[in-house]
Write a protein that holds these residues in place. Structure first.
Motif, PDB file in Angstrom:
ATOM      1  N   ASN A   1      -5.207   4.261  -2.461  1.00 43.83           N
ATOM      2  CA  ASN A   1      -3.904   3.682  -2.145  1.00 43.83           C
ATOM      3  C   ASN A   1      -3.144   3.340  -3.420  1.00 43.83           C
ATOM      4  O   ASN A   1      -1.956   3.650  -3.558  1.00 43.83           O
TER       5      ASN A   1
ATOM      6  N   GLY B   1       1.165  11.821  -3.602  1.00 44.69           N
ATOM      7  CA  GLY B   1       1.740  10.524  -3.961  1.00 44.69           C
ATOM      8  C   GLY B   1       3.236  10.595  -4.224  1.00 44.69           C
ATOM      9  O   GLY B   1       3.987   9.688  -3.859  1.00 44.69           O
TER      10      GLY B   1
ATOM     11  N   LEU C   1      -1.974   6.587  -5.234  1.00 42.46           N
ATOM     12  CA  LEU C   1      -0.825   7.242  -4.601  1.00 42.46           C
ATOM     13  C   LEU C   1       0.430   6.388  -4.763  1.00 42.46           C
ATOM     14  O   LEU C   1       1.512   6.905  -5.069  1.00 42.46           O
ATOM     15  N   LEU C   2       0.274   5.091  -4.573  1.00 43.19           N
ATOM     16  CA  LEU C   2       1.422   4.181  -4.694  1.00 43.19           C
ATOM     17  C   LEU C   2       2.043   4.254  -6.088  1.00 43.19           C
ATOM     18  O   LEU C   2       3.259   4.292  -6.242  1.00 43.19           O
TER      19      LEU C   2
ATOM     20  N   CYS D   1      -4.755   6.897   3.921  1.00 42.16           N
ATOM     21  CA  CYS D   1      -5.705   7.254   2.847  1.00 42.16           C
ATOM     22  C   CYS D   1      -7.090   7.538   3.407  1.00 42.16           C
ATOM     23  O   CYS D   1      -7.767   8.470   2.954  1.00 42.16           O
TER      24      CYS D   1
ATOM     25  N   ASN E   1       0.861  -1.183   0.000  1.00 46.02           N
ATOM     26  CA  ASN E   1       0.000   0.000   0.000  1.00 46.02           C
ATOM     27  C   ASN E   1       0.898   1.234   0.000  1.00 46.02           C
ATOM     28  O   ASN E   1       2.126   1.115   0.021  1.00 46.02           O
ATOM     29  N   PHE E   2       0.290   2.402  -0.030  1.00 49.07           N
ATOM     30  CA  PHE E   2       1.080   3.617  -0.207  1.00 49.07           C
ATOM     31  C   PHE E   2       2.098   3.818   0.918  1.00 49.07           C
ATOM     32  O   PHE E   2       3.262   4.110   0.651  1.00 49.07           O
TER      33      PHE E   2
ATOM     34  N   ALA F   1       4.457   7.079  -6.408  1.00 50.20           N
ATOM     35  CA  ALA F   1       5.420   7.272  -5.316  1.00 50.20           C
ATOM     36  C   ALA F   1       6.808   7.728  -5.787  1.00 50.20           C
ATOM     37  O   ALA F   1       7.477   8.487  -5.085  1.00 50.20           O
TER      38      ALA F   1
END
Ligand code: CMC
Length: 431
Positions: free
Chosen positions: A222, A389, A225-226, A196, A81-82, A229
């Motif tokens: 999630n 993100g 944003l991931l 999140c 996840n993020f 990253a």
């Protein structure tokens, strides 16, 4: 034996060392080129220039590969996840249970924005461009926490864990506050909940009634944003490194990265994609007009969400996000006409020789806007979500610069193309 390349200039031969990366990427080491030969390397836009050695992200644009610290983006999107991916990007390894607890704890502890900082928002018009507000409010973190932002690498690295967590958490909270401010809504303080969920809570909860977050919404956010990253030496990340190379602190460098991200050819593209899809919808067009205009070669009529500076095959993030988009819309029971338009446009472009011959495929921004729309995020917040993100990638890159004992300030050269020497004439003689 170390590899070298031979360069012949003005009948003289020079040997250039070859650097080989861990994935076999080869680079000519031109660091001494000017001193040895008097020449510099010309590379407008830096498309062939390795500005650093980095251990964060591996990207192979020809084969559509993206890996963070060795882990394929497809595996991270499926299993991580993020917050966990942010830790990986910044610290180089997936966290242990204890490391994850400490990191998440810091993010939760530093999520709130102090009243003094909240007051900054009041200085802006309600319809101010959100990215302009975000960059200046993030820059102000250096003023609010001067002990974490000394512009001395050694001291700032000693406080890095705290500053990094603060930056990730507060950029998210500032983003949510921007949304509330622009809509004339009061600040909703963060809760002690996952990253999140907290973002959605701070954006959408009313003061006394909590917004109930559906699990598929959190999952989609999630993933979104991931997928953002980190992305190697793109415009904003290189900006963060460049500013950081002057020993500027983390917050100041992040603010510069946010400015770089705001342009429509970089982070602003997701907004432009939505405007394009909406216009097609409003004009009851099937996209033919946009495709024809995009082929004119004019920069202002490009097919937004198509093409990429480094992916010349496909953007692996676009595949994941296209699928995530389908999933979340199905789960939420949303039938968005813009998704159908996007799919038609993609199909049409992928059959068109103009796009095929130039290797122009959908990029991550092509579908990300439709997901954000499904989550209730308005178009003018899209680039803010991208910034939230991308924060881990910027932070990891800043840290590499700060921690490199042999690092130099970024200072490219140029080929001067202006007037040659001429003498000053007083204004009366200039006609
Ligand atoms: N629509 C139409 N033609 C295009 C497009 C497009 N989206 N992108 C590039 N071209 C053409 C361009 O006109 C040029 O044609 P020609 O060879 O005839 O002169 C050729 O393709 C190569 O273009 P380029 O400008 O050399 O490509 P680049 O690698 O410098 O630009 C880009 C990359 C992403 C800025 C560009 O593809 C673009 O403007 N895309 C639309 C904006 C967009 O979606 N940006 C988001 C990028 S992904 C987010 C991120 O990671 O930052």
């Amino acid at each position: 034996m170390a590899m070298t390349a031979q360069l012949k200039l003005d009948d003289k031969e020079y040997s250039l060392p070859v650097i080989v990366g861990t994935e076999g990427e080869k680079a000519l080491d031109t660091r001494k080129l000017r001193a040895d030969t008097g020449y510099i390397a010309y590379d407008q836009g830096y498309g062939n220039t390795g500005s650093c050695e980095s251990a964060i992200t591996y990207l192979d644009g020809e084969n559509g590969i993206l890996r963070h610290r060795g882990y394929p983006i497809e595996q991270l999107a499926q299993h991580s996840n993020f917050v966990e991916t942010a830790y990986l990007v910044i610290y180089g390894e997936l966290p242990t249970v204890e490391q994850r607890k400490v990191f998440s704890g810091r993010l939760r502890q530093h999520a709130a924005i102090e009243p003094q900082m909240q007051a900054i928002f009041q200085g802006y018009p309600k319809d101010a461009p959100p990215m302009a507000m975000l960059s200046s409010i993030v820059a102000s973190l250096a003023a609010h926490y001067p002990q974490l932002a000394t512009n001395d690498f050694e001291k700032d690295l000693a406080n890095f864990d705290l500053a990094a967590a603060m930056a990730i958490s507060k950029i998210r909270t500032i983003g949510a506050m921007l949304y509330r401010y622009q809509n004339g809504l009061p600040y909703v303080p963060p809760k002690d909940i996952p990253f999140c969920d907290n973002l959605l809570h701070m954006m959408f909860s009313e003061l006394y009634q909590d917004y109930v977050v559906a699990p598929e919404v959190t999952r989609a956010l999630n993933t979104l944003l991931l997928l953002h990253a980190d992305h190697e030496q793109n415009c904003s990340t290189s900006t963060v490194r460049m500013v950081g190379s002057s020993a500027a602190n983390l917050f100041t460098s992040l603010s510069a990265g946010i400015c770089a991200l705001s342009g429509p050819l970089h982070g602003g593209a997701n907004t432009a994609v939505m405007h394009m899809l909406q216009s097609i919808h409003d004009e009851h067009d099937d996209g033919t007009r946009f495709i024809a205009a995009a082929k004119s070669g004019s920069k202002s009529s490009r097919l937004m969400g198509f093409g990429h500076a480094v992916y010349k095959n496909f953007d692996p993030r676009a595949k994941i996000i296209g699928q995530a988009c389908d999933d979340v819309l199905t789960k939420l029971g949303i039938n968005d006409p813009l998704l159908a338009i996007a799919k038609n446009l993609e199909q049409a472009a992928l059959k068109d020789d103009y796009f095929l011959s130039r290797k122009l495929y959908p990029n991550v921004d092509f579908y990300s806007g439709i997901i954000m729309r499904a989550l209730g995020i308005p178009v003018n917040m899209f680039t803010i979500i991208f910034a939230i993100g991308r924060a881990p990638g910027w932070i990891a890159n800043w840290r590499e610069v700060a921690a490199n004992p042999k690092g130099r300030i970024y200072r490219p050269r140029q080929v001067y193309a202006g007037p040659v020497k001429r003498d000053y004439r007083p204004i009366a003689q200039r006609g």
